[in-house]
Design a protein around this motif. Structure first.
Motif, PDB file in Angstrom:
ATOM      1  N   GLY A 196       0.797  -1.213   0.000  1.00 27.31           N
ATOM      2  CA  GLY A 196       0.000   0.000   0.000  1.00 27.31           C
ATOM      3  C   GLY A 196       0.833   1.267   0.000  1.00 27.31           C
ATOM      4  N   ASN A 197       2.155   1.134  -0.061  1.00 31.47           N
ATOM      5  CA  ASN A 197       3.029   2.301  -0.040  1.00 31.47           C
ATOM      6  C   ASN A 197       2.983   3.036  -1.376  1.00 31.47           C
ATOM      7  OD1 ASN A 197       3.879   1.656   2.571  1.00 31.47           O
ATOM      8  ND2 ASN A 197       5.551   0.363   1.820  1.00 31.47           N
ATOM      9  N   ALA A 198       3.156   4.369  -1.310  1.00 34.51           N
ATOM     10  CA  ALA A 198       3.148   5.180  -2.514  1.00 34.51           C
ATOM     11  C   ALA A 198       4.347   4.834  -3.397  1.00 34.51           C
ATOM     12  CB  ALA A 198       3.172   6.660  -2.145  1.00 34.51           C
ATOM     13  N   ARG A 199       4.142   4.842  -4.707  1.00 33.47           N
ATOM     14  CA  ARG A 199       5.196   4.494  -5.657  1.00 33.47           C
ATOM     15  C   ARG A 199       5.853   5.735  -6.282  1.00 33.47           C
ATOM     16  NH1 ARG A 199       2.916   0.057  -9.671  1.00 33.47           N
ATOM     17  NH2 ARG A 199       5.124   0.070 -10.276  1.00 33.47           N
ATOM     18  N   GLY A 200       5.415   6.913  -5.864  1.00 34.17           N
ATOM     19  CA  GLY A 200       6.088   8.137  -6.298  1.00 34.17           C
ATOM     20  C   GLY A 200       5.617   8.719  -7.605  1.00 34.17           C
ATOM     21  N   PHE A 201       4.498   8.231  -8.142  1.00 29.66           N
ATOM     22  CA  PHE A 201       3.970   8.830  -9.359  1.00 29.66           C
ATOM     23  C   PHE A 201       2.452   8.725  -9.374  1.00 29.66           C
ATOM     24  CE2 PHE A 201       4.762   4.398 -10.426  1.00 29.66           C
ATOM     25  CZ  PHE A 201       3.633   4.023 -11.125  1.00 29.66           C
ATOM     26  N   ALA A 202       1.829   9.495 -10.264  1.00 29.75           N
ATOM     27  CA  ALA A 202       0.364   9.534 -10.338  1.00 29.75           C
ATOM     28  C   ALA A 202      -0.060   9.890 -11.750  1.00 29.75           C
ATOM     29  CB  ALA A 202      -0.191  10.540  -9.339  1.00 29.75           C
ATOM     30  N   PHE A 203      -1.369   9.778 -11.996  1.00 32.68           N
ATOM     31  CA  PHE A 203      -1.931  10.104 -13.302  1.00 32.68           C
ATOM     32  C   PHE A 203      -3.111  11.057 -13.122  1.00 32.68           C
ATOM     33  CE2 PHE A 203       0.012   5.933 -13.772  1.00 32.68           C
ATOM     34  CZ  PHE A 203       0.782   6.109 -14.919  1.00 32.68           C
ATOM     35  N   VAL A 204      -3.225  12.008 -14.045  1.00 33.68           N
ATOM     36  CA  VAL A 204      -4.341  12.952 -14.062  1.00 33.68           C
ATOM     37  C   VAL A 204      -4.881  13.010 -15.482  1.00 33.68           C
ATOM     38  CG1 VAL A 204      -5.061  15.349 -13.761  1.00 33.68           C
ATOM     39  CG2 VAL A 204      -3.410  14.340 -12.171  1.00 33.68           C
ATOM     40  N   SER A 205      -6.198  12.843 -15.645  1.00 32.85           N
ATOM     41  CA  SER A 205      -6.826  12.885 -16.970  1.00 32.85           C
ATOM     42  C   SER A 205      -7.770  14.076 -17.070  1.00 32.85           C
ATOM     43  CB  SER A 205      -7.602  11.585 -17.240  1.00 32.85           C
ATOM     44  OG  SER A 205      -6.719  10.474 -17.303  1.00 32.85           O
ATOM     45  N   TYR A 206      -7.529  14.928 -18.055  1.00 30.83           N
ATOM     46  CA  TYR A 206      -8.341  16.118 -18.253  1.00 30.83           C
ATOM     47  C   TYR A 206      -9.374  15.894 -19.356  1.00 30.83           C
ATOM     48  CZ  TYR A 206      -5.217  18.902 -15.312  1.00 30.83           C
ATOM     49  OH  TYR A 206      -4.505  19.408 -14.250  1.00 30.83           O
ATOM     50  N   ALA A 207     -10.363  16.786 -19.369  1.00 29.26           N
ATOM     51  CA  ALA A 207     -11.413  16.732 -20.380  1.00 29.26           C
ATOM     52  C   ALA A 207     -11.004  17.457 -21.654  1.00 29.26           C
ATOM     53  CB  ALA A 207     -12.704  17.329 -19.841  1.00 29.26           C
ATOM     54  N   SER A 208      -9.877  18.160 -21.648  1.00 28.72           N
ATOM     55  CA  SER A 208      -9.424  18.875 -22.838  1.00 28.72           C
ATOM     56  C   SER A 208      -7.900  18.923 -22.856  1.00 28.72           C
ATOM     57  CB  SER A 208      -9.989  20.298 -22.860  1.00 28.72           C
ATOM     58  OG  SER A 208      -9.385  21.087 -21.849  1.00 28.72           O
ATOM     59  N   PHE A 209      -7.347  19.007 -24.047  1.00 28.19           N
ATOM     60  CA  PHE A 209      -5.895  19.125 -24.173  1.00 28.19           C
ATOM     61  C   PHE A 209      -5.413  20.507 -23.742  1.00 28.19           C
ATOM     62  CE2 PHE A 209      -6.519  15.498 -27.051  1.00 28.19           C
ATOM     63  CZ  PHE A 209      -5.519  14.665 -26.579  1.00 28.19           C
ATOM     64  N   GLU A 210      -6.284  21.501 -23.846  1.00 25.98           N
ATOM     65  CA  GLU A 210      -5.914  22.845 -23.397  1.00 25.98           C
ATOM     66  C   GLU A 210      -5.605  22.844 -21.911  1.00 25.98           C
ATOM     67  OE1 GLU A 210      -8.093  23.113 -27.158  1.00 25.98           O
ATOM     68  OE2 GLU A 210      -8.526  22.135 -25.239  1.00 25.98           O
ATOM     69  N   ALA A 211      -6.455  22.135 -21.119  1.00 23.76           N
ATOM     70  CA  ALA A 211      -6.226  22.058 -19.673  1.00 23.76           C
ATOM     71  C   ALA A 211      -4.949  21.290 -19.375  1.00 23.76           C
ATOM     72  CB  ALA A 211      -7.415  21.400 -18.994  1.00 23.76           C
ATOM     73  N   ALA A 212      -4.717  20.185 -20.106  1.00 25.42           N
ATOM     74  CA  ALA A 212      -3.513  19.386 -19.888  1.00 25.42           C
ATOM     75  C   ALA A 212      -2.256  20.173 -20.248  1.00 25.42           C
ATOM     76  CB  ALA A 212      -3.594  18.097 -20.711  1.00 25.42           C
ATOM     77  N   ASP A 213      -2.310  20.916 -21.368  1.00 24.76           N
ATOM     78  CA  ASP A 213      -1.160  21.731 -21.762  1.00 24.76           C
ATOM     79  C   ASP A 213      -0.855  22.793 -20.714  1.00 24.76           C
ATOM     80  OD1 ASP A 213      -0.935  20.287 -24.092  1.00 24.76           O
ATOM     81  OD2 ASP A 213      -2.063  21.730 -25.308  1.00 24.76           O
ATOM     82  N   ALA A 214      -1.908  23.412 -20.178  1.00 27.49           N
ATOM     83  CA  ALA A 214      -1.724  24.451 -19.165  1.00 27.49           C
ATOM     84  C   ALA A 214      -1.103  23.878 -17.899  1.00 27.49           C
ATOM     85  CB  ALA A 214      -3.070  25.109 -18.854  1.00 27.49           C
TER      86      ALA A 214
END
Length: 387
Positions: A320-338
């Protein structure tokens, strides 16, 4: 009697048993008259004889009652005695069906506990009113009153009782079968655009608790926690309807990832799947401090735009220990680019993080954010606007 008339017209009804409906005897006076007029085979029974009737006649398939009010959670209020019919129906494995017009559905009433039950005059129990028998036989209607209890007897005379949703098999309106009453708040006239989905809920969360929490964000119309039909336990998620879409969106912003009984709630718009889809604007966030959790990531990265799903911090499946990375999924590429432009190389919990587009599954070395994905996303957005 709409269901009864329909079954009789189809030739699917052998016999109807109906109760007197004490103390005012609506069944003996009104229902009897309607059944006789419709020439539907029927027999009158005492209110207290229903359990014995169900045991003696296993061919009885359902009990049908009306409702003066249907609450948001599927509880119903009807003439006194309805509740005990539901209990005996459940015990004998008989369907318990509520037939009511949509005008009886009150989504502003959370549950049956909020329905005020009127207590009527004691005389309705202590004194019976009817027509003198000989006069009726001779065609004369002479109303008489008969004292059935000793003078001085006290009586408790509530006009209605409340049947819990879990005892109701189905609610039928002029629009058809609305399904089991425990799904009433979810299925009946819920404003999808003003509703939110609440997930990752603890078993101890109740409709009332969720209502009290969400009303801090805005006026709540209804709350629904689906339950298992056998165990009656909640399923770990629910729906909350607000008066306006703006209230619902505000609730998502302020309530998402708030912990309830130690578990962070995962909240999004329940109609979000119709407006947004996973277009590939998925980011990889690396070099995270072990203290970083999903809530902190949501608060940090949620400022750049709406997400299609909650941030996910990777953890070891065993420890259950953290592995040091994560993922985030946005609804638009504009938000992801920002997000990449603003957060890549910044410090979070005293560690410099790196933010970039995540690798695609089953595509060796290829990352999200490609020109092809952006073109497909733009075309999908154009089609949505056309629709």
């Amino acid at each position: 009697l709409g269901i009864v008339r329909s079954l009789h017209a189809q030739g699917s009804l052998d016999r109807v048993y109906f109760t007197e409906t004490r103390p005012y005897n609506q069944g003996a006076r009104l229902t009897a008259y309607e059944l006789l007029t419709e020439e539907i085979p029927a027999q009158l029974v005492c209110d207290s004889a229903v359990s014995a009737l169900l045991r003696s006649d296993p061919m009885i398939r359902a009990i049908i009652v009306g409702a003066d009010r249907v609450a948001a959670n599927g509880d119903t209020a009807n003439k006194i005695g309805t509740y005990q019919l539901a209990i005996t129906a459940r015990y004998h494995g008989c369907q318990f069906i509520v037939a009511a017009p949509t005008t009886s559905v009150d989504l502003h009433t959370k549950s049956g506990a909020d329905i005020v039950i009127e207590e009527r005059d004691e005389a309705e129990i202590l004194v019976q009113t009817g027509f003198e028998r000989q006069g009726v036989l001779e065609g004369r209607l002479e109303r008489v009153e008969v004292q059935v209890a000793p003078v001085g007897t006290r009586a408790w005379n509530p006009s209605f009782d409340v049947t819990p949703a879990e005892l109701i098999s189905a609610i039928v309106t002029e629009r058809g079968n609305r399904g089991s009453s425990e799904r009433m708040a979810q299925k009946y006239e819920r404003n999808q655009d003003a509703s939110i989905y609440v997930g990752n809920l603890d078993d101890r969360v109740t409709d009332e608790l969720l209502w009290e929490l969400m009303v801090q964000a805005g006026p709540v119309v209804g709350v629904h926690l689906p339950k298992d039909r056998v165990t009656q336990s909640t399923q770990g998620y629910g729906f909350v309807e607000f008066q306006t879409e703006a209230d619902a969106q505000y609730a998502v912003q302020v309530m998402n990832m708030v912990k309830l009984f130690g578990k962070p709630m995962r909240i999004n718009m329940s109609a979000q799947d119709r407006r947004t889809q996973d277009i590939g604007a998925k980011l990889f966030i690396g070099n995270l401090d072990p203290t970083i959790d999903d809530k902190l990531l949501y608060d940090t990265f949620g400022t750049f735009g709406p997400m299609v799903q909650m941030p996910h911090c990777a953890r070891d499946q065993v420890s259950g220990n953290a592995r040091g990375f994560a993922f985030v999924s946005y609804a638009s590429f504009e938000a992801a680019d920002a997000a990449i432009q603003a957060m890549d190389g910044q410090y979070l919990a005293n560690k410099q993080i790196n933010v970039q587009y995540a690798f695609k599954k089953d595509a060796k070395g290829e990352r999200h954010g490609s020109a092809a994905e952006r073109l497909l996303a733009a075309q999908a957005q154009k089609n949505d606007r056309t629709l």
